[in-house]
Design a protein around this motif. Sequence first.
Motif, PDB file in Angstrom:
ATOM      1  N   LEU A 274      -4.579   6.140  -4.966  1.00 14.58           N
ATOM      2  CA  LEU A 274      -4.208   6.399  -3.581  1.00 14.58           C
ATOM      3  C   LEU A 274      -2.751   6.852  -3.547  1.00 14.58           C
ATOM      4  N   PRO A 275      -2.495   8.106  -3.229  1.00 12.27           N
ATOM      5  CA  PRO A 275      -1.131   8.630  -3.287  1.00 12.27           C
ATOM      6  C   PRO A 275      -0.186   7.963  -2.290  1.00 12.27           C
TER       7      PRO A 275
ATOM      8  N   LEU B 146       1.732  -3.592  -3.964  1.00 12.63           N
ATOM      9  CA  LEU B 146       1.346  -2.360  -3.278  1.00 12.63           C
ATOM     10  C   LEU B 146       1.249  -1.204  -4.259  1.00 12.63           C
ATOM     11  N   LEU B 147       2.279  -1.023  -5.064  1.00 12.61           N
ATOM     12  CA  LEU B 147       2.295   0.086  -6.022  1.00 12.61           C
ATOM     13  C   LEU B 147       1.169  -0.051  -7.033  1.00 12.61           C
ATOM     14  N   GLU B 148       0.930  -1.261  -7.505  1.00 12.10           N
ATOM     15  CA  GLU B 148      -0.117  -1.477  -8.499  1.00 12.10           C
ATOM     16  C   GLU B 148      -1.499  -1.175  -7.929  1.00 12.10           C
TER      17      GLU B 148
ATOM     18  N   ALA C  95      -1.635  -0.828   4.391  1.00 12.63           N
ATOM     19  CA  ALA C  95      -0.728  -0.142   3.469  1.00 12.63           C
ATOM     20  C   ALA C  95      -1.346  -0.014   2.081  1.00 12.63           C
ATOM     21  N   GLN C  96      -2.089  -1.012   1.675  1.00 12.48           N
ATOM     22  CA  GLN C  96      -2.703  -1.001   0.347  1.00 12.48           C
ATOM     23  C   GLN C  96      -3.911  -0.086   0.264  1.00 12.48           C
ATOM     24  N   THR C  97      -4.581   0.157   1.394  1.00 14.47           N
ATOM     25  CA  THR C  97      -5.885   0.824   1.333  1.00 14.47           C
ATOM     26  C   THR C  97      -5.953   2.187   2.005  1.00 14.47           C
ATOM     27  N   THR C  98      -4.992   2.534   2.859  1.00 11.83           N
ATOM     28  CA  THR C  98      -5.074   3.830   3.535  1.00 11.83           C
ATOM     29  C   THR C  98      -4.966   4.964   2.515  1.00 11.83           C
TER      30      THR C  98
ATOM     31  N   LEU D 200      -0.837   6.662   7.014  1.00 11.90           N
ATOM     32  CA  LEU D 200      -0.104   5.562   7.627  1.00 11.90           C
ATOM     33  C   LEU D 200       1.356   5.691   7.218  1.00 11.90           C
ATOM     34  N   ALA D 201       2.263   5.387   8.129  1.00 12.13           N
ATOM     35  CA  ALA D 201       3.694   5.426   7.827  1.00 12.13           C
ATOM     36  C   ALA D 201       4.314   4.074   8.152  1.00 12.13           C
ATOM     37  N   ILE D 202       5.106   3.561   7.214  1.00 10.09           N
ATOM     38  CA  ILE D 202       5.811   2.299   7.402  1.00 10.09           C
ATOM     39  C   ILE D 202       7.230   2.475   6.866  1.00 10.09           C
TER      40      ILE D 202
END
Length: 228
Positions: free
Chosen positions: A186-187, A177-179, A150-153, A118-120
Amino acid sequence: MKPCTHCAKPHDGLFALCIDCIDAIQSQHRSSEEKTAKQQRHAAKSAEWQHLCPLDYRKTDWTDPRLSPICAELAKTWWPAWDQEERGLGIVGTTGLGKTRAAYAILQRLHFAGIPVLAIDSISFARAASNYHDDDKIEKSSARDLLRRAQTTKILLLDDIGKEPATPRAASALHELLELRNRNHLPLIWTTERSGDDLAPMFGTNYADGIIRRLRGNHQIANLNPTV
């Protein structure tokens, strides 16, 4: 015994064809079906990629001298290190060097390898963080869906960090998100034109340290302007 109607070899089977010819025809049929299925999967992947990737980034001429050779190398070779501390990638550098192009080239390789991506861009991410609390149900639902994905992809590109409005909601959403992505291995691929010291003031005292530490600590950093 009767001759096979395909190869003329005598056989005593029930059918007009001998067992060898039946096996060969069935194998050829399976191969044809598998080839068709593979073509259909590739076509579906290609259609998905057209939707995922902006037109400007679908092809890049890496011989262009304006583009960074570091970006060209990352585009060809970088792969997420799933179980290492530095499992993601951060690309830092001034505009026009190919940061986003390299990131999308990496996503393309991962996508066609069957890995969900996913790209945001950071502005859209910050807008979703704001709309998450919106009174409009449609806006809120769309924002929640984007933040959840964004959190799970499996692989996320967060492009142009530092271009978004500096708000507590955006900082809080980025910190979360980072945490979450770090916790679940998840990279993340991220790009920015700013150094960590320049980014920190955007996130406020509550989130700056945590965000910068996670960006620096959990990602291989490709600095395109090492003297800046």
